[in-house]
Design a protein around this motif. Sequence first.
Motif, short mmCIF file in Angstrom:
data_model
loop_
_atom_site.label_atom_id
_atom_site.label_comp_id
_atom_site.label_asym_id
_atom_site.label_seq_id
_atom_site.Cartn_x
_atom_site.Cartn_y
_atom_site.Cartn_z
N ARG A 10 40.75 26.29 35.69
CA ARG A 10 42.18 26.94 35.40
C ARG A 10 41.57 27.86 34.15
NH1 ARG A 10 45.69 21.97 34.68
NH2 ARG A 10 44.90 21.76 37.41
N GLU A 13 39.06 33.41 34.33
CA GLU A 13 40.72 34.97 35.10
C GLU A 13 39.70 35.97 35.60
OE1 GLU A 13 42.55 36.07 32.08
OE2 GLU A 13 43.89 33.62 31.43
N PRO A 15 39.08 39.51 36.88
CA PRO A 15 39.78 41.22 36.15
C PRO A 15 40.27 41.06 37.27
CG PRO A 15 37.23 41.23 35.31
CD PRO A 15 38.09 39.50 35.99
N GLY A 17 43.41 41.00 38.64
CA GLY A 17 44.34 40.43 39.17
C GLY A 17 44.66 40.09 41.03
N GLU A 20 44.38 35.01 42.00
CA GLU A 20 45.16 34.99 40.76
C GLU A 20 44.83 33.10 40.21
OE1 GLU A 20 48.41 35.53 39.62
OE2 GLU A 20 47.45 38.31 39.99
N ARG A 21 44.57 32.60 42.00
CA ARG A 21 44.83 30.91 41.08
C ARG A 21 43.20 30.79 41.92
NH1 ARG A 21 49.53 27.46 41.12
NH2 ARG A 21 47.94 25.94 40.25
#
Length: 123
Positions: A10, A13, A15, A17, A20-21
């Motif tokens: 979770r 991230e 880079p 985009g 997203e998950r």
Amino acid sequence: MTFPFMEIVRMIEVPGGFFERLQSIALVIWIMALFTSTSLYQLLAVKIINDIFSPHQKVSWLSTAIVFISFIIAFLPENITELEKLGSSITYYGIGITFVPIGFGFLTVWMRKKTSPAMRSLD
């Protein structure tokens, strides 16, 4: 933290985009790994039990029985605390099943060496 792996996923991230998950991808990989390892454990359980109790004939219902017993055991705990208690009790039982026969074997060999003169000549 109940599932630390999912908490770490979770936090990741990517880079740009694009993803997203990552949780859904990680969950799919995690479930596939669990399925393959559980299938292997079930296959080994069937093979070992079949080799021990009926080595000359194949028992066709054994796989179904092991899956049914595993299914019933999986639904015994009602929450995570009971699941942890069940896991620790199974662990202690497994340790006992493993080390008690080994201890009895060493004790038997030690007693036979102590009492039998033929065994002393092998030293």
